[in-house]
Enzyme design. Structure first.
Site, mmCIF file in Angstrom:
data_model
loop_
_atom_site.group_PDB
_atom_site.id
_atom_site.type_symbol
_atom_site.label_atom_id
_atom_site.label_comp_id
_atom_site.label_asym_id
_atom_site.label_seq_id
_atom_site.Cartn_x
_atom_site.Cartn_y
_atom_site.Cartn_z
ATOM 1 N N LYS A 36 0.698 -1.299 -0.087
ATOM 2 C CA LYS A 36 -0.022 -0.033 0.052
ATOM 3 C C LYS A 36 0.937 1.144 0.048
ATOM 4 O O LYS A 36 0.617 2.393 -0.743
ATOM 5 C CB LYS A 36 -1.023 -0.038 1.335
ATOM 6 C CG LYS A 36 -0.494 0.366 2.409
ATOM 7 C CD LYS A 36 -1.446 0.467 3.624
ATOM 8 C CE LYS A 36 -0.760 0.676 4.723
ATOM 9 N NZ LYS A 36 -0.074 1.879 5.090
ATOM 10 N N THR A 37 1.870 1.320 0.645
ATOM 11 C CA THR A 37 2.837 2.375 0.706
ATOM 12 C C THR A 37 3.490 2.828 -0.567
ATOM 13 O O THR A 37 3.430 3.734 -0.956
ATOM 14 C CB THR A 37 4.106 2.369 1.733
ATOM 15 O OG1 THR A 37 3.374 2.036 3.176
ATOM 16 C CG2 THR A 37 4.803 3.520 1.988
ATOM 17 N N ASP A 223 -3.423 7.751 4.280
ATOM 18 C CA ASP A 223 -2.939 6.450 4.794
ATOM 19 C C ASP A 223 -3.787 6.001 5.799
ATOM 20 O O ASP A 223 -4.072 6.819 6.818
ATOM 21 C CB ASP A 223 -1.652 6.740 4.761
ATOM 22 C CG ASP A 223 -0.881 5.207 4.881
ATOM 23 O OD1 ASP A 223 -1.392 4.133 4.524
ATOM 24 O OD2 ASP A 223 0.522 5.067 5.352
ATOM 25 N N GLU A 224 -3.608 4.683 6.134
ATOM 26 C CA GLU A 224 -4.476 3.989 7.392
ATOM 27 C C GLU A 224 -5.713 4.621 7.354
ATOM 28 O O GLU A 224 -5.973 4.896 8.546
ATOM 29 C CB GLU A 224 -3.547 4.164 8.505
ATOM 30 C CG GLU A 224 -2.142 3.582 8.140
ATOM 31 C CD GLU A 224 -1.819 2.205 8.161
ATOM 32 O OE1 GLU A 224 -2.940 1.410 8.087
ATOM 33 O OE2 GLU A 224 -0.584 1.638 8.203
ATOM 34 N N GLN A 254 -7.778 -4.631 9.447
ATOM 35 C CA GLN A 254 -6.644 -3.904 10.524
ATOM 36 C C GLN A 254 -7.132 -3.029 11.155
ATOM 37 O O GLN A 254 -6.154 -2.124 11.759
ATOM 38 C CB GLN A 254 -5.410 -3.765 9.716
ATOM 39 C CG GLN A 254 -4.727 -5.269 8.879
ATOM 40 C CD GLN A 254 -3.319 -4.720 8.497
ATOM 41 O OE1 GLN A 254 -2.215 -4.633 9.204
ATOM 42 N NE2 GLN A 254 -3.186 -4.783 7.062
ATOM 43 N N ARG A 600 1.960 -10.652 10.370
ATOM 44 C CA ARG A 600 3.467 -9.938 10.697
ATOM 45 C C ARG A 600 4.330 -10.834 10.253
ATOM 46 O O ARG A 600 5.600 -10.469 9.914
ATOM 47 C CB ARG A 600 3.442 -9.325 12.158
ATOM 48 C CG ARG A 600 2.606 -8.443 12.775
ATOM 49 C CD ARG A 600 2.561 -7.285 11.849
ATOM 50 N NE ARG A 600 1.287 -7.291 11.168
ATOM 51 C CZ ARG A 600 0.988 -6.474 10.249
ATOM 52 N NH1 ARG A 600 1.773 -5.492 9.845
ATOM 53 N NH2 ARG A 600 -0.163 -6.817 9.509
#
Length: 681
Positions: A36-37, A223-224, A254, A600
């Protein structure tokens, strides 16, 4: 082919579509490890490269300063500009500070306002509680700050709060809130919650200012987005113009911060608020093996409130996820440390290993075990650098130099080092200031002129005020870090630490040296002070090969080769208190937390539970977490970890829920098959 074309060509089809769809409202549902980044950064560079907007006509909001810095570094490598224009890139709070510095006067503040930290807030609230003659035990700063923060997250100033039922405690807290807001305005200060709230008030009450930024920001990137709360979402919506070029990136699976005020409905209803919204799903995972992804995807599919997606990977199947059962928490710590020593350590650096717990107290047994074995570890938590006493003292000196209305900073300076000015003298000064409507510094000056202090206190306070005035002049001539060196020497602070030689003071001196080094990374004093106020717990440097011990909440956004997830037991995970308070809503968030924990891991994941766990000094039988029942058998390898050697436990037991002796627990298979077990929601 130029740089940006190269970047786009390296993307997969879904990523490319998300980058090239620049117009109108876009929602990018980005699964864990789906890049995504990379997509967000490439999209930003693409907009600038295609001359759809100048760099400073783009607003890009992140959730941590670290993420903003990384994104800015990536962007600046690829954009060429004859001007020095850069995007408005930062956290909600840091960008809000920019807005408020420019338009403070419109809100009745001065542009050199102070940003209060938690300790400043507590001190201010204690003074108000005392002044209102309230019971300090009943009205603790923590309780009052919790309610104030909740109200601010919902966009409510004191006059906006309406109580549905008569509640004496809340009525008193609202009164404290009202006095608190008036006092912070007198101090020319904002607390952390004010930064976003007052920007919203600014845009709501000043249409011309709102239009100025709506016209300027041709594109907004977030973002997020799943972590936004009510006031942050309102802040964004007020900045969106008629073209609705807003792109939000995140993962509803998330969303794990409801306890901070995050509202998943912002994400789930985005396409209803913006009718022409295009939704892109990034489902290819570049981080984990297939077995890890299948485990996580199968688990999260049990949630009903989600957009819905299924992660996949072109990577190998990888090792099966290990599900281990231990006798108790101590043996769980021993077992995990043995796996690390005998297997994991031979293949991976300890830096690439993480133990993720639901509650921070779970780390104790691991810490003791690692100390016993001499294994290096780090616990992410404890006292942050900028919260250490000596750092707060030094920063208080800089804050009062920066602006004289910062009463809380001056109060700390007066007693660091101790100057013989006690609480009664400070109360005397505050009473005088209240009657004359003066800040603490001006009150001291006026009282010195009137000869209202005893000779000793008069000498001390006069000397301090003179030094502060001298340092303000020096601040215009020398670098801010050289200014701090001067302040520490001339104030007697350095001497205080050097004269008392012990390990604690040596550490404090080393911390101050580190502070001086840190200041060199900032252009000026105000930028540095803003950094201190906005610094977050996750923005820190880690050194040395050590196992990472942290909560699953703290691990979000990170990745490790190997992840251990201990304590998967009912009551601990999902957490009983959360279930009791919020029922099914909490259960879904706990499941998202499990999903975050598993994803993770890149190569190996270990889940474990104990048959018994010590709780408040007593041993209590434990049931495996219901989440274990929700993971696919084909991607998991179940191990009794030596428990069956003593015939205390077997996975494949009958369907009875009875405990045969004090050590016996329902095994995984028995737990899974039993139809009589009813979970409390």
């Amino acid at each position: 082919m130029n740089n940006i074309d190269n970047l786009i060509e390296k993307l997969n089809k879904e990523q490319k579509d998300a980058v090239l769809s620049t117009e109108g409202p876009n929602l990018i549902v980005a699964g864990a490890g789906s890049g995504k980044t990379r997509v967000l950064t490439t999209r930003l560079i693409h907009i600038i490269n295609k001359k759809k907007a100048w760099a400073n006509q783009i607003l890009c909001v992140t959730f941590t300063n670290k993420a903003a810095k990384e994104m800015q570094n990536r962007v600046m490598q690829h954009i060429k500009s004859s001007s020095n224009a850069i995007p408005w890139l930062g956290t909600f709070h840091s960008i809000s500070v920019k807005f408020l510095r420019r338009h403070a006067e419109a809100l009745g503040y001065k542009s050199n306002f102070t940003i209060l930290d938690t300790d400043d807030q507590k001190k201010l609230i204690r003074n108000i509680v005392k002044g209102e003659d309230l019971d300090a035990k009943k009205y603790s700063p923590q309780l009052i700050m919790y309610h104030i923060d909740q109200w601010k997250n919902k966009g409510l100033l004191p006059s906006d709060v309406k109580l549905k039922k008569a509640n004496t405690i809340l009525k008193s807290i609202i009164k404290v809130y009202e006095i608190y807001q008036n006092k912070t305005k007198d101090l020319n200060a904002f607390d952390f919650g004010d930064l976003i709230l007052f920007c919203v008030k600014l845009f709501e009450n000043h249409t011309d200012i709102r239009k100025l930024y709506q016209n300027n920001f041709k594109y907004i990137l977030v973002d997020e987005f799943q972590d936004t709360n009510f006031i942050q979402n309102k802040w964004l919506n007020l900045l969106v113009n008629d073209n609705e070029n807003i792109c939000c990136v995140g993962d509803d699976d998330q969303s794990i911060y409801s306890w901070r005020g995050a509202e998943i409905k912002n994400f789930l209803t985005f396409d209803q608020i913006y009718k022409n919204c295009k939704v892109f799903k990034l489902e290819q995972n570049y981080r984990s093996t297939k077995n890890i992804l299948e485990t996580a995807s199968h688990l999260i599919s049990n949630n009903s409130n989600r957009v819905g997606k299924k992660l996949w990977s072109s990577a190998s199947k990888g090792e099966l996820v290990k599900l281990n059962c231990y006798r108790n928490g101590k043996e769980e710590a021993q077992g995990i440390s043995d796996i690390i020593e005998k297997s994991v350590k031979k293949k991976f650096s300890l830096n690439d290993v993480a133990i993720l717990v639901r509650a921070i107290y779970q780390t104790r047994e691991f810490e003791e075990r690692f100390l016993q074995l001499g294994i290096g570890y780090r616990v992410l938590g404890g006292i942050k650098f900028y919260e250490r006493a000596e750092i707060k003292d030094a920063v208080s000196y800089l804050r009062i130099i920066n602006q004289k209305f910062d009463d809380l900073a001056l109060e700390r300076v007066i007693s660091s080092p101790k100057r013989g000015v006690g609480e009664s003298t400070l109360n005397q000064i505050y009473i005088f200031g209240k009657s004359k409507k003066l800040c603490l510094e001006d009150s001291i000056i006026k009282m010195l002129e009137n000869g209202e202090f005893k000779p000793k206190i008069k000498t001390v306070l006069k000397q301090l005020i003179n030094m502060i005035h001298k340092w303000r002049i020096e601040a215009l001539k020398i670098k801010h870090y050289d200014l701090l060196k001067l302040v520490l020497d001339e104030s007697g602070y350095s001497s205080m630490l050097k004269n008392k030689k012990d390990l604690e003071n040596e550490n404090r001196l080393e911390n101050l040296k580190e502070l001086l080094r840190a200041m060199q990374d900032y252009e000026n004093l105000q930028n540095f002070l803003e950094h201190v106020a906005l610094a977050t717990s996750i923005d820190q440097e880690w050194e040395g090969a050590k196992i990472n011990l942290m909560t699953m909440h703290a691990a979000k956004g990170l990745e490790f080769e190997v992840v251990f997830l201990p304590g998967w037991e009912e009551g601990l995970f999902p957490h009983q208190k959360s279930l009791e308070e919020k029922g099914d809503f909490a259960l879904e968030e706990e499941r998202r937390l499990a999903y975050v924990g598993i994803t993770r891991a890149k190569k190996e994941a270990y889940l474990s539970f104990a048959m018994k766990r010590a709780f408040h000094g007593d041993w209590m039988d434990a049931l495996p977490s219901r989440f274990i029942n929700e993971i696919p058998e084909e991607s998991v390898e179940k191990n009794d970890m030596g428990v069956t050697d003593t015939e205390d436990f077997e996975f494949n037991q009958d369907n009875s829920l009875e405990f045969d002796d004090e050590y016996r627990s329902p095994g995984w298979d028995r737990f899974k098959k039993n139809k009589l077990l009813k979970w409390k929601k």
